[in-house]
Motif scaffolding. Sequence first.
Motif, mmCIF file in Angstrom:
data_model
loop_
_atom_site.group_PDB
_atom_site.id
_atom_site.type_symbol
_atom_site.label_atom_id
_atom_site.label_comp_id
_atom_site.label_asym_id
_atom_site.label_seq_id
_atom_site.Cartn_x
_atom_site.Cartn_y
_atom_site.Cartn_z
ATOM 1 N N ALA A 1 6.909 8.224 6.912
ATOM 2 C CA ALA A 1 5.812 9.172 7.106
ATOM 3 C C ALA A 1 4.562 8.791 6.324
ATOM 4 C CB ALA A 1 6.260 10.578 6.715
ATOM 5 N N MET A 2 4.713 7.957 5.298
ATOM 6 C CA MET A 2 3.584 7.583 4.450
ATOM 7 C C MET A 2 3.072 6.170 4.731
ATOM 8 S SD MET A 2 3.182 10.351 2.836
ATOM 9 C CE MET A 2 1.950 9.874 1.642
ATOM 10 N N ARG A 3 3.587 5.552 5.775
ATOM 11 C CA ARG A 3 3.129 4.204 6.130
ATOM 12 C C ARG A 3 1.938 4.284 7.070
ATOM 13 N NH1 ARG A 3 9.107 1.999 7.758
ATOM 14 N NH2 ARG A 3 10.121 2.432 5.744
ATOM 15 N N ARG A 4 1.151 3.206 7.105
ATOM 16 C CA ARG A 4 0.007 3.111 8.004
ATOM 17 C C ARG A 4 0.138 1.838 8.827
ATOM 18 N NH1 ARG A 4 -5.342 4.536 4.336
ATOM 19 N NH2 ARG A 4 -4.839 6.728 3.888
ATOM 20 N N ARG A 5 0.117 1.984 10.120
ATOM 21 C CA ARG A 5 0.253 0.820 10.992
ATOM 22 C C ARG A 5 -0.931 -0.132 10.791
ATOM 23 N NH1 ARG A 5 3.275 -0.158 15.448
ATOM 24 N NH2 ARG A 5 3.971 2.028 15.510
ATOM 25 N N GLY A 6 -0.625 -1.364 10.402
ATOM 26 C CA GLY A 6 -1.653 -2.386 10.235
ATOM 27 C C GLY A 6 -2.489 -2.264 8.982
ATOM 28 N N LYS A 7 -2.161 -1.272 8.121
ATOM 29 C CA LYS A 7 -2.918 -1.071 6.888
ATOM 30 C C LYS A 7 -1.953 -0.863 5.725
ATOM 31 C CE LYS A 7 -6.865 1.226 9.106
ATOM 32 N NZ LYS A 7 -7.696 2.469 9.118
ATOM 33 N N PRO A 8 -2.359 -1.254 4.515
ATOM 34 C CA PRO A 8 -1.493 -0.989 3.371
ATOM 35 C C PRO A 8 -1.395 0.497 3.081
ATOM 36 C CG PRO A 8 -3.615 -1.857 2.647
ATOM 37 C CD PRO A 8 -3.591 -1.981 4.140
ATOM 38 N N SER A 9 -0.221 0.961 2.748
ATOM 39 C CA SER A 9 -0.027 2.368 2.424
ATOM 40 C C SER A 9 -0.509 2.652 1.007
ATOM 41 C CB SER A 9 1.453 2.733 2.529
ATOM 42 O OG SER A 9 1.710 3.987 1.935
ATOM 43 N N PRO A 10 -1.244 3.743 0.804
ATOM 44 C CA PRO A 10 -1.627 4.114 -0.564
ATOM 45 C C PRO A 10 -0.418 4.272 -1.488
ATOM 46 C CG PRO A 10 -2.888 5.396 1.021
ATOM 47 C CD PRO A 10 -1.837 4.659 1.803
ATOM 48 N N VAL A 11 0.706 4.742 -0.923
ATOM 49 C CA VAL A 11 1.912 4.918 -1.737
ATOM 50 C C VAL A 11 2.386 3.578 -2.288
ATOM 51 C CG1 VAL A 11 4.343 5.608 -1.697
ATOM 52 C CG2 VAL A 11 2.630 7.015 -0.550
ATOM 53 N N ALA A 12 2.258 2.518 -1.493
ATOM 54 C CA ALA A 12 2.637 1.181 -1.968
ATOM 55 C C ALA A 12 1.846 0.820 -3.213
ATOM 56 C CB ALA A 12 2.418 0.149 -0.872
ATOM 57 N N GLY A 13 0.572 1.183 -3.226
ATOM 58 C CA GLY A 13 -0.253 0.908 -4.390
ATOM 59 C C GLY A 13 0.249 1.612 -5.633
ATOM 60 N N PHE A 14 0.657 2.868 -5.497
ATOM 61 C CA PHE A 14 1.197 3.600 -6.641
ATOM 62 C C PHE A 14 2.473 2.940 -7.158
ATOM 63 C CE2 PHE A 14 -1.560 6.925 -4.939
ATOM 64 C CZ PHE A 14 -2.090 7.461 -6.107
ATOM 65 N N ILE A 15 3.333 2.503 -6.244
ATOM 66 C CA ILE A 15 4.589 1.882 -6.666
ATOM 67 C C ILE A 15 4.324 0.538 -7.340
ATOM 68 C CG2 ILE A 15 6.837 1.018 -5.923
ATOM 69 C CD1 ILE A 15 6.585 2.976 -3.531
ATOM 70 N N LEU A 16 3.433 -0.257 -6.773
ATOM 71 C CA LEU A 16 3.132 -1.560 -7.362
ATOM 72 C C LEU A 16 2.498 -1.403 -8.745
ATOM 73 C CD1 LEU A 16 1.773 -3.425 -4.208
ATOM 74 C CD2 LEU A 16 3.996 -3.749 -5.313
ATOM 75 N N CYS A 17 1.578 -0.442 -8.877
ATOM 76 C CA CYS A 17 0.990 -0.178 -10.193
ATOM 77 C C CYS A 17 2.055 0.343 -11.158
ATOM 78 C CB CYS A 17 -0.152 0.821 -10.074
ATOM 79 S SG CYS A 17 -1.666 0.138 -9.353
ATOM 80 N N GLY A 18 2.931 1.224 -10.667
ATOM 81 C CA GLY A 18 4.001 1.740 -11.508
ATOM 82 C C GLY A 18 4.931 0.639 -11.978
ATOM 83 N N LEU A 19 5.238 -0.291 -11.087
ATOM 84 C CA LEU A 19 6.091 -1.424 -11.447
ATOM 85 C C LEU A 19 5.489 -2.209 -12.604
ATOM 86 C CD1 LEU A 19 8.486 -3.395 -10.633
ATOM 87 C CD2 LEU A 19 6.773 -4.585 -9.266
ATOM 88 N N LEU A 20 4.202 -2.522 -12.501
ATOM 89 C CA LEU A 20 3.544 -3.292 -13.553
ATOM 90 C C LEU A 20 3.409 -2.478 -14.832
ATOM 91 C CD1 LEU A 20 0.834 -5.044 -11.375
ATOM 92 C CD2 LEU A 20 2.791 -6.148 -12.496
ATOM 93 N N GLU A 21 3.114 -1.194 -14.710
ATOM 94 C CA GLU A 21 3.025 -0.349 -15.907
ATOM 95 C C GLU A 21 4.362 -0.296 -16.645
ATOM 96 O OE1 GLU A 21 0.887 3.353 -16.242
ATOM 97 O OE2 GLU A 21 0.233 3.128 -14.148
ATOM 98 N N VAL A 22 5.443 -0.128 -15.901
ATOM 99 C CA VAL A 22 6.767 -0.092 -16.512
ATOM 100 C C VAL A 22 7.075 -1.423 -17.190
ATOM 101 C CG1 VAL A 22 9.246 0.047 -16.038
ATOM 102 C CG2 VAL A 22 7.682 1.689 -14.996
ATOM 103 N N ALA A 23 6.751 -2.505 -16.520
ATOM 104 C CA ALA A 23 6.997 -3.827 -17.103
ATOM 105 C C ALA A 23 6.254 -3.981 -18.425
ATOM 106 C CB ALA A 23 6.580 -4.913 -16.120
#
Length: 207
Positions: free
Chosen positions: A111-133
Amino acid sequence: MVRVHIVTWSNRMRYKRLLERHFRIRHDIYVKQRKWKALARPIDIEIDAYDTQHAIYLLALDDSARIVGGSRLVPTSEPHLMSEVFPALVRGKLPSAADIFEWTRFFVVPAMRRRGKPSPVAGFILCGLLEVALRLQIRQISVVCEAFWPERLRSLGWTLTELGDVLAHPDGDIVALLIDANWQALESTRRAYGIRGSVLADERDAG
């Protein structure tokens, strides 16, 4: 506003309901949608050999405390996907150290994906991954991923090394990567997704 919650063995009981929901979402995505046959089980929960006391889960929750995405980190000092299933993807020595963790099970709910575009949620997860690291002093992140990921991550400003050749796999071509976890990658990812400040939740906000 999406916040990324860090779930470990020590605080897992506070997230018991959400963790169970997370495993069911993983089943829906990886077994039902992507049809990863090796993960199929008689029950509608996707748990593998690396969902142990050592795993760190990143759960992305919206304002209603619904899971909209997630991911997992596993220390490479313990058995992990690359060491146990895909060592042939790596030329030379497998990455393994106390400050290297493997990244797996990255997802955004449909429900949070965008066809042909990056999902904003992906950005939160990727930033969260780096913050946790950075918070846990994880120096590098290893990952077995689809072959399109190196280009995507480099476009975000991430520094990474491809550890071997692309492997043709029934579930899609895959490759092994070793990623540097640093502030530069975090800042460039924030800029790419228009994210300001930390995306990590206060543990007191646990559902």
